[in-house]
Design an enzyme around this catalytic site. Sequence first.
Site: not given
Length: 406
Positions: A213, A241, A262, A292, A309, A349
């Site tokens: 960020r 997201f 989102d 999204a 993300d 992730c």
Amino acid sequence: MHTSSSTRVILGPGRDRSVLNRHPWVFSGAVARVEGDPQAGEIVPLQNAEGRVMGFGFYNPRSQIRLRLLAFGPDPIPVIGDFLDARLKAAVALRTGFFDAQSTAVRWVHGEGDGLPGLVVDRYGPILVVQFHTVGMARLRSLIVDSLRRLCDPVAIVERSPASKEEGLGAVSGVLWGTFSGRVEILEQGVRHWVDVIEGQKTGLFLDQRDNRQRVAQWVARGMTQGTARHGRGAQLLNCFSYTGGFSLSAALQGAITTSVDTSVAAQTLAQDNFALNGLHTADHRFETADAFDWLHQCRERYHFVVLDPPAFVKHRPSLDKGARAYKDINRLGLRLLEAGGLLLTCSCSAHVNWDLFQKILYAAAREAERSVQVLGRYSQPIDHPFSLYHPEGEYLKTFLLRVVE
Ligand code: SAH
């Protein structure tokens, strides 16, 4: 918690290599037999086929990961409370000095990365949020609460443990100790955030994106890229997201006009509250409650910056192909929406998607989008999310900063 002296897990012949290499997981296939009928979550010794004690760990008869090792070598853990105290203290000491009054939310314990398999502790100012990912850690709940109270005298300790079929654990959510309700306000590098530790996703905030960020904020502040007409003020940033708007907030505070997408209504509400909390006018920014994929498909705008993300698209190895396609799709769509000179910060992730695969996915996305793309940076998780060199699975967050040349 006491183990009778006959209780033990015994490895098959030649199956001790990964333990010798200090990998903390012992898979069911490596185990020849179990003696003494240990309970799920009990700490038991591990022996190799020759009878040598290799370490001590949490036993779980239903998990593929039959044992999660807490200690290596022949010496037993004399007092588990003291052991937990020492590991927790070491984890907190590692973070001390990296965070100041401008950042009051920190991951204090990151599971295997801090030698505490299955335990996550996030600190949000005076509130601690814990997650027990394994039966073994969940059984030590009250010792961990005592230890955390001694360490920092929190106002409350909240539990947000996710369900785990593999471990045989149901989701547990609620205040474990102290009294607390509502949201807590924290600072992340000077930016104010409301965190809903009771109802929010995971433990409330995605602390692993703190550095990213800030990177986005810096790029917006410094005027993005030379080839881009819009610098700082007025740069158009699309954040997909977006959860509670973290990336949008950091960019908007540097003058960007942001669009946050989102599916979660609760997250969008909190995102708008976070903008207001920082003195930003929500009317100057867009908050879209939408899928999204759909949103990217129908979007006709162009952007100077896109952030992607998503949640982990590959949670288990069998969904690798499907997940890889999903990553490719959003990245292709994201790249298409960028102005020449624009930037894409894109994350995965999923622990199963390694750096090499993620880069290949991005290559395929760029080809399909017919854009010429430079890699400006590759970033892993921040200092408060360490992973052990002996446990590479602990490195889950992969981020690329890409620039569309034309
Ligand atoms: N970037 C965020 C964290 C993202 S977590 C931050 O900095 O805090 C992933 C988010 O994706 C969650 O908020 C979840 O609600 C959202 N999400 C999941 N599937 C989605 C979809 N198909 N479309 C849009 N958002 C989705």
